[in-house]
Motif scaffolding. Sequence first.
Motif, PDB file in Angstrom:
ATOM      1  N   GLY A 161       0.705  -1.153   0.191  1.00  0.00           N
ATOM      2  CA  GLY A 161      -0.155  -0.086   0.067  1.00  0.00           C
ATOM      3  C   GLY A 161       0.905   1.322  -0.042  1.00  0.00           C
ATOM      4  N   ASP A 162       0.249   2.419  -0.119  1.00  0.00           N
ATOM      5  CA  ASP A 162       0.900   3.593  -0.016  1.00  0.00           C
ATOM      6  C   ASP A 162       0.558   4.466   0.893  1.00  0.00           C
ATOM      7  OD1 ASP A 162       1.969   3.192  -2.554  1.00  0.00           O
ATOM      8  OD2 ASP A 162       0.222   4.036  -3.607  1.00  0.00           O
ATOM      9  N   PHE A 163       1.645   5.017   1.612  1.00  0.00           N
ATOM     10  CA  PHE A 163       1.344   5.950   2.945  1.00  0.00           C
ATOM     11  C   PHE A 163       1.088   7.338   2.278  1.00  0.00           C
ATOM     12  CE2 PHE A 163       4.098   3.107   5.735  1.00  0.00           C
ATOM     13  CZ  PHE A 163       3.022   2.678   6.345  1.00  0.00           C
ATOM     14  N   THR A 164       1.920   7.642   1.237  1.00  0.00           N
ATOM     15  CA  THR A 164       1.900   8.903   0.469  1.00  0.00           C
ATOM     16  C   THR A 164       2.012   8.785  -0.890  1.00  0.00           C
ATOM     17  OG1 THR A 164       4.409   9.543   0.710  1.00  0.00           O
ATOM     18  CG2 THR A 164       2.859  10.003   2.658  1.00  0.00           C
ATOM     19  N   ASP A 165       2.716   9.668  -1.638  1.00  0.00           N
ATOM     20  CA  ASP A 165       2.752   9.282  -2.919  1.00  0.00           C
ATOM     21  C   ASP A 165       4.045   8.721  -3.093  1.00  0.00           C
ATOM     22  OD1 ASP A 165       0.563  10.440  -4.094  1.00  0.00           O
ATOM     23  OD2 ASP A 165       1.263  12.443  -4.785  1.00  0.00           O
ATOM     24  N   SER A 166       4.911   8.934  -2.407  1.00  0.00           N
ATOM     25  CA  SER A 166       6.337   8.558  -2.484  1.00  0.00           C
ATOM     26  C   SER A 166       6.831   7.491  -1.313  1.00  0.00           C
ATOM     27  CB  SER A 166       7.222   9.940  -2.405  1.00  0.00           C
ATOM     28  OG  SER A 166       7.277  10.371  -1.144  1.00  0.00           O
ATOM     29  N   ILE A 167       5.918   7.255  -0.477  1.00  0.00           N
ATOM     30  CA  ILE A 167       6.191   6.279   0.562  1.00  0.00           C
ATOM     31  C   ILE A 167       5.218   5.094   0.580  1.00  0.00           C
ATOM     32  CG2 ILE A 167       6.485   5.986   2.959  1.00  0.00           C
ATOM     33  CD1 ILE A 167       7.412   8.818   3.256  1.00  0.00           C
ATOM     34  N   SER A 168       5.616   3.870   0.436  1.00  0.00           N
ATOM     35  CA  SER A 168       4.972   2.742   0.416  1.00  0.00           C
ATOM     36  C   SER A 168       4.993   1.800   1.422  1.00  0.00           C
ATOM     37  CB  SER A 168       4.901   2.208  -1.062  1.00  0.00           C
ATOM     38  OG  SER A 168       6.272   1.585  -1.478  1.00  0.00           O
ATOM     39  N   TRP A 169       4.254   0.785   1.636  1.00  0.00           N
ATOM     40  CA  TRP A 169       4.664  -0.154   2.772  1.00  0.00           C
ATOM     41  C   TRP A 169       4.321  -1.606   2.040  1.00  0.00           C
ATOM     42  CZ3 TRP A 169       0.326  -3.211   3.878  1.00  0.00           C
ATOM     43  CH2 TRP A 169      -0.918  -2.482   3.435  1.00  0.00           C
ATOM     44  N   LEU A 170       4.781  -2.465   2.762  1.00  0.00           N
ATOM     45  CA  LEU A 170       4.646  -3.849   2.489  1.00  0.00           C
ATOM     46  C   LEU A 170       4.539  -4.761   3.550  1.00  0.00           C
ATOM     47  CD1 LEU A 170       6.313  -6.350  -0.047  1.00  0.00           C
ATOM     48  CD2 LEU A 170       6.691  -6.767   2.293  1.00  0.00           C
ATOM     49  N   SER A 171       3.476  -5.624   3.813  1.00  0.00           N
ATOM     50  CA  SER A 171       3.586  -6.864   4.652  1.00  0.00           C
ATOM     51  C   SER A 171       3.140  -7.954   3.899  1.00  0.00           C
ATOM     52  CB  SER A 171       2.235  -6.439   5.670  1.00  0.00           C
ATOM     53  OG  SER A 171       2.085  -7.475   6.687  1.00  0.00           O
ATOM     54  N   SER A 172       4.202  -9.080   4.084  1.00  0.00           N
ATOM     55  CA  SER A 172       4.119 -10.174   3.476  1.00  0.00           C
ATOM     56  C   SER A 172       4.329 -11.282   4.455  1.00  0.00           C
ATOM     57  CB  SER A 172       5.264 -10.254   2.308  1.00  0.00           C
ATOM     58  OG  SER A 172       5.181 -11.446   1.628  1.00  0.00           O
ATOM     59  N   THR A 173       3.572 -12.392   4.430  1.00  0.00           N
ATOM     60  CA  THR A 173       3.586 -13.546   5.096  1.00  0.00           C
ATOM     61  C   THR A 173       4.064 -14.911   4.039  1.00  0.00           C
ATOM     62  OG1 THR A 173       2.105 -12.827   6.574  1.00  0.00           O
ATOM     63  CG2 THR A 173       2.418 -15.172   6.753  1.00  0.00           C
ATOM     64  N   GLU A 174       4.884 -15.470   4.397  1.00  0.00           N
ATOM     65  CA  GLU A 174       5.353 -16.856   3.563  1.00  0.00           C
ATOM     66  C   GLU A 174       5.315 -17.977   4.389  1.00  0.00           C
ATOM     67  OE1 GLU A 174       8.469 -16.268   0.633  1.00  0.00           O
ATOM     68  OE2 GLU A 174       8.419 -14.179   0.663  1.00  0.00           O
ATOM     69  N   ALA A 175       5.090 -18.926   3.847  1.00  0.00           N
ATOM     70  CA  ALA A 175       4.945 -20.499   4.588  1.00  0.00           C
ATOM     71  C   ALA A 175       5.545 -21.243   3.727  1.00  0.00           C
ATOM     72  CB  ALA A 175       3.564 -20.869   4.899  1.00  0.00           C
ATOM     73  N   TRP A 176       6.810 -21.845   4.243  1.00  0.00           N
ATOM     74  CA  TRP A 176       7.426 -22.977   3.484  1.00  0.00           C
ATOM     75  C   TRP A 176       7.058 -24.226   3.901  1.00  0.00           C
ATOM     76  CZ3 TRP A 176      11.224 -21.550  -0.738  1.00  0.00           C
ATOM     77  CH2 TRP A 176      11.523 -20.327  -0.715  1.00  0.00           C
ATOM     78  N   TYR A 177       7.062 -25.052   2.908  1.00  0.00           N
ATOM     79  CA  TYR A 177       7.038 -26.541   3.189  1.00  0.00           C
ATOM     80  C   TYR A 177       8.239 -27.281   2.586  1.00  0.00           C
ATOM     81  CZ  TYR A 177       5.905 -31.461   3.092  1.00  0.00           C
ATOM     82  OH  TYR A 177       5.881 -32.886   3.014  1.00  0.00           O
ATOM     83  N   LEU A 178       8.940 -28.051   3.280  1.00  0.00           N
ATOM     84  CA  LEU A 178      10.319 -28.463   2.716  1.00  0.00           C
ATOM     85  C   LEU A 178      10.586 -29.864   2.819  1.00  0.00           C
ATOM     86  CD1 LEU A 178      12.527 -25.675   4.842  1.00  0.00           C
ATOM     87  CD2 LEU A 178      11.657 -25.499   2.570  1.00  0.00           C
TER      88      LEU A 178
END
Lengths: 256, 342
Positions: free
Chosen positions: A185-202
């Motif tokens: 998402g965007d906080f402002t026009d020039s600052i954005s954010w990321l939240s990511s969740t990853e699950a691995w099966y090995l």
Amino acid sequence: MNISTMAFNAAVLFAGTLASTITEASPFDASTAGLLGEGEYSVGVFAPLTYGISDDLQISSHPISAFWNGNFALKKGWESNGDWSYATRHGFSYPTRLLSAFARDGTGGILAPDVVIPHIVAMDSRGLMTRDLGDSTSVTLGMRVSLAMSFGESSWDTIDMPLVYSRTASLHNGASVNLSTTFVGDFTDSISWLSSTEAWYLPGSLGAWSLEQRLAAAWESEGGFSSQLGTIVVVGEYDYGINWHILPKFDLGWRF
Amino acid sequence: MFKTGFDPVEPAVMYEAADITVAESPEGALSVVTYNIKYGGARITFFWECGERYNMTTDEVMVNMEGLAEIVRTIDPDILMLQEVDVESNRSAYVDQVQFLLDNTELNYGAYASQWKSDYIPTDGLGRTDSGIATLAKWRLVDAERVALPLQVDQSSLVRYFYLKRAILRAQVEVPGLDNFWSVNTHLEAFSDDGTKPTQIGLLVDELMSLEASGATFVAGGDFNSLPPGSEVLKEFVDECTDGFAGKGDNYEGEEDFLDGLFDNFSSAMPVDDYAADNAAWFSFSGDGLEWTRTLDYLFTNTSWVESSGIVYQDVEQGGVETIQWSDHAPIYGELELEVGQ
């Protein structure tokens, strides 16, 4: 013991190159179904050099590790279906030289020098589907399958390091699977954010799973320079048991 | 990030054997052993001792641990103080050696204090490391604590971050009929030239003095990485390794009085006069596995030893069991005299 500041740098570089070669952690839109426009380039310290061949096809390779870890990837955008846009990414690498470079005595000896690294051909394919959630936020669902084939004698330890263990598991055991959910998402026009969740099966590894949660913010100038800072929380199973880590996440990137 | 630090004083990690063996009350004497087991590496020559090997396979570790367990079963001590014991290290295939020895000997309870811990050491393929000192006993251990010793100061901060962090492991042993009895186990600095080793020895003496002042009786043991007074050879040992861990050979010149504080204040299982008369009979270390060449391991108490009970288990002729193939150190044995009524 011959440890110097290079040891820490080597560990970070090793984790960074392996991780970012595969994950395209920066810029954020590399984590979505979005692509560069035709003729555009992007590159980061840890992120790969990417070129938009057309508006729905891009090619990338990590410039720093390309010599040791021959690699390239294609990302293809597919026709949108309603609110969702789709892309697939297919990467190939030959990590034998990179692993051999880190099998050394003294500083940077992430692997012991008496290990035997086989010839390994690795393939990494992922599917990404993204939809907007309002004006400035999107969600991306991802699935990734990593496959590898080894040729010749093989005798090397697992690398029981966060991020690296999960990303090298397929090189030992032939396959790994990753499912992810990413919000950007965007906080402002020039600052954005990321939240990511990853699950691995090995499958086949003594440590059979890993969970990664990324939180990051990025600032991008009008000229295409970006910097990002964040954190990665990793909880996972290793050869010795379950462990957790909080790691820094940072990168500098350029788009032109 | 790699979780390498310790608190100044922190609880020890406690262990129990899978099957508890009922231990009888000791009669007349309490047998004690200190043993540096080289993390189950036996006579594999590793890179730090001028060899070519780095990490062991599970099979290698299990064979070597069974050899060590056989020695412990043969000696059958009431209390066993271990040094260089791995509990979760990549180099020893993640075998928990404390648990292995508890499960394969008559010892029932254990306390462990790490001296080298890191989620990852990015050098020489070490990887994850958790290695330290442990005290095992037939009876329960309580109030077991890891007491941090000062670190070497002649290293860069990054090296110090990943390097060994020495400690004292103190624990009260609930020996039936013996009140306020403590074990004190340590493995002191080996390669410092900055005064760290005598400082650590001084703190060990202070710790023992403090226990004695509190009315406790104790046995203290471990690998002190120092030679006894009266040593005839101080350097240029026949099993010298100058390309190894410290990049230099062992040279104890100028360290002749390092252990005076221990020998002057407490009773050694190795009578210093006996040592002066025959150094070789008390040698407990061998660099190349061919012969024992120096004494680095000790047992002390503030009570008394059964006369002539002290011995280094060197071989069949001295101790009745061959030990040189299972570690670069030999087990040191002594019997503490228990007064009638204790």
